[in-house]
Scaffold this motif. Structure first.
Motif, short mmCIF file in Angstrom:
data_model
loop_
_atom_site.label_atom_id
_atom_site.label_comp_id
_atom_site.label_asym_id
_atom_site.label_seq_id
_atom_site.Cartn_x
_atom_site.Cartn_y
_atom_site.Cartn_z
N MET B 80 0.78 -1.19 -0.21
CA MET B 80 0.10 0.11 -0.12
C MET B 80 0.89 1.35 -0.11
SD MET B 80 -1.34 2.29 1.88
CE MET B 80 -0.98 1.92 3.61
N ALA B 81 1.84 1.26 0.93
CA ALA B 81 2.76 2.54 0.99
C ALA B 81 3.64 2.67 -0.17
CB ALA B 81 3.65 2.23 2.11
N LEU B 82 4.18 1.65 -0.97
CA LEU B 82 4.93 1.95 -2.23
C LEU B 82 3.70 2.37 -3.43
CD1 LEU B 82 7.84 1.56 -2.87
CD2 LEU B 82 7.25 0.45 -0.91
N GLY B 83 2.64 1.75 -3.46
CA GLY B 83 1.41 2.02 -4.27
C GLY B 83 1.38 3.56 -4.28
N TYR B 84 1.23 4.21 -3.06
CA TYR B 84 1.10 5.61 -2.97
C TYR B 84 2.00 6.46 -3.34
CZ TYR B 84 0.45 9.71 0.17
OH TYR B 84 0.24 11.03 0.30
N ILE B 85 3.34 6.20 -2.88
CA ILE B 85 4.65 6.74 -3.16
C ILE B 85 4.78 6.86 -4.88
CG2 ILE B 85 7.05 7.02 -2.92
CD1 ILE B 85 6.69 5.56 0.04
N ILE B 86 4.81 5.57 -5.39
CA ILE B 86 5.28 5.65 -6.69
C ILE B 86 4.28 6.22 -7.83
CG2 ILE B 86 5.24 3.90 -8.67
CD1 ILE B 86 6.70 1.79 -6.69
N GLY B 87 2.89 6.26 -7.02
CA GLY B 87 1.91 6.99 -7.66
C GLY B 87 2.19 8.57 -7.99
N PHE B 88 3.04 9.12 -6.91
CA PHE B 88 3.14 10.49 -7.05
C PHE B 88 4.03 11.00 -8.00
CE2 PHE B 88 2.40 11.48 -2.26
CZ PHE B 88 1.61 12.24 -2.48
N PHE B 89 4.98 9.90 -8.36
CA PHE B 89 6.03 10.14 -9.59
C PHE B 89 5.33 9.50 -10.99
CE2 PHE B 89 8.46 9.14 -5.57
CZ PHE B 89 8.77 10.64 -5.43
N GLY B 90 4.89 8.35 -10.93
CA GLY B 90 4.31 7.88 -12.00
C GLY B 90 5.19 8.03 -13.31
N ARG B 91 4.63 8.26 -14.38
CA ARG B 91 5.02 8.26 -15.58
C ARG B 91 5.96 9.69 -16.07
NH1 ARG B 91 2.70 3.74 -19.79
NH2 ARG B 91 1.85 2.49 -18.17
N SER B 92 5.47 10.54 -15.10
CA SER B 92 6.00 11.76 -15.35
C SER B 92 7.58 11.76 -15.15
CB SER B 92 5.38 12.97 -14.57
OG SER B 92 5.52 12.58 -13.20
N ILE B 93 8.23 11.05 -14.19
CA ILE B 93 9.56 10.90 -13.99
C ILE B 93 10.05 9.72 -14.56
CG2 ILE B 93 11.18 10.58 -12.20
CD1 ILE B 93 9.74 12.42 -10.50
#
Lengths: 289, 166
Positions: B80-93
């Motif tokens: 859950m935590a990694l899903g939340y964090i990775i979602g912040f950056f996503g494909r933009s980074i």
């Protein structure tokens, strides 16, 4: 309310985090058991279905491919059967002689237990835990703490013990798990020790508290000691690989390779031996102290 | 959108069943098997943002905990935590190419492993040897499988991705 909707991502993150930490703090409580039971109820029917389809397909395939060899195998088996018939008579004679000798020595005859053959339907999907799920449960008379073995050649080698039972499935804690502790002895030298899974190498076990004066050679056979109230005495466990001093230096530790390859095992046998409740209670009381 | 939820649920269920089946053990390398559920969670966070990533991670992780012998929450929280964090950056980074997907999954898996290890120390029993025996080999294995899986998932969710302007 508008605040929560606007910031739903962070609100959900906090709620999920709270849920996880509260359930981790209340391990094996009523609430967590209900959630786990619901999760099991969702997944296990699909796991059983998948297992049944996969097994039937592989049976069908092997049926086709093995048909050609069947005639040849049949001939060989008939020949072997003739040889075994003569061996069986010899064995019967040895058994009678053995019984007489046991009676003479006043030894108690080893108890025989009922067994249940079971098939593995799934294993722990994660690398951190190594439990095994079998297709037999309380409806087959299986209870928590019953020992589980598998055949290694003609001998029974130990797999682990039952730690959870539901209607038609049970969970086994294997000997390669660091959570399981078993009393063992070296078959030749009779030095005792406490076996558990070796966390650094998932396929191996380690024996602690072995007398530091004991001479342990690679290949020494390890069997169950029968102490601890769960496992019968004399079941094969594995062979010693190497020994090294424990951190305190008072004992030595011995690495053991189990006879059973836990990645390839498909069928197991549950021994319907009820645990010695007094010994188990004593161990639980000691661990709570 | 409802179809997407159904497909997501089916994917999580299928990966748990495949990952838990004894025949999957044949694929063990160095004693570990890949975590398909986690790769799917990272994909959803990477493609559809934090909210979808954390919800998928939480549900996938809870189901994972339920059928595993782990205490409830031990496998759910890191996902859950990694899903939340990775979602912040996503494909933009993490621009989509094989190497960045490999690195994204590798480092995400290492982070997941370290969080799990800390939780093991706090609530169960942990051993530092898990870093070399579980975390690093599993991370490498996950990273190795991620490019083809991401490609496959991109095909499945082609419509949703174009709707999101990805």
């Amino acid at each position: 309310m508008e605040f929560f909707i606007k910031h739903k991502t962070i609100v959900l993150f906090i709620l999920f985090t709270l849920f996880c930490f509260i359930s981790l703090s209340l391990q094996s409580s009523g609430v967590t058991n209900v959630v786990e039971g619901a999760g099991n109820a969702v997944i296990f029917p699909f796991q059983k279905l998948y297992h049944a389809v996969q097994t039937n397909l592989s049976l069908l395939w092997s049926g086709f491919s093995q048909l050609r060899n069947a005639q040849e195998e049949l001939e060989k088996t008939r020949l072997r059967l003739q040889q075994y018939e003569s061996v069986a008579e010899e064995l019967e004679e040895i058994k009678r002689e053995n019984e007489q000798l046991r009676n003479l020595l006043g030894l108690k005859q080893r108890l025989k237990y009922d067994t249940v053959l079971a098939t593995i339907i799934s294993k722990d999907p994660d690398n951190w835990f190594r439990t095994i799920i079998i297709n037999r449960g309380s409806s087959d008379g299986i209870e928590v703490n019953m020992p589980v073995v598998a055949f290694f050649g003609d001998e029974k080698a130990i797999i682990g013990k039952i730690i959870e039972v539901r209607g038609s499935i049970s969970r086994i804690l294997p000997i390669i798990s660091p959570d399981l502790k078993i009393g063992v002895v070296f078959q030749e030298s009779r030095y005792p020790g406490l076996l558990s899974g070796y966390s650094a190498i998932g396929k191996l076990c380690v024996i602690d508290y072995v007398d530091k004066t004991a001479t342990i050679k690679p290949g020494d056979v390890v069997i169950t000691s029968g102490q601890g109230g769960v496992f019968p005495q004399g079941l094969l466990v594995g062979v010693a690989i190497k020994s090294f001093p424990s951190e305190s230096g008072a004992f030595q530790r011995v690495l053991v390779k189990p006879y059973i390859n836990f990645d390839l095992i498909e069928n197991v046998v549950v021994i319907k031996k009820e645990p010695d409740k007094e010994i188990l209670k004593l161990i639980q009381d000691e661990s709570q102290l | 959108m409802i179809l997407m939820y159904i497909i997501t649920g089916a994917l999580l269920l299928a990966s748990l069943i495949i990952q838990g089946h004894s025949s999957f053990d044949v694929l063990r390398i160095g004693g570990v098997k890949p975590d398909l559920v986690f790769i799917i969670v990272v994909y959803f966070a990477y493609s559809f943002g934090s909210l979808y990533g954390e919800v998928t991670g939480f549900i996938g992780g809870l189901l994972h905990d339920a059928i595993s012998n782990s205490p409830l929450g031990l496998l759910a929280f890191p996902k859950m935590a990694l899903g939340y964090i990775i979602g912040f950056f996503g494909r933009s980074i993490f621009k989509e190419n094989l190497f960045t997907i490999f690195l994204l999954i590798f480092f995400a898996s290492v982070a997941k492993g370290i969080i799990t290890l800390i939780l093991c120390y706090l609530f169960h029993q942990g051993s530092l040897s898990s870093i070399t025996s579980i975390i690093l080999p599993e991370s490498f294995y996950n990273a190795l499988l991620s490019p083809p899986l991401f490609f496959l998932l991109d095909k499945i969710f082609e419509q949703e991705l174009s709707r999101e302007g990805r």
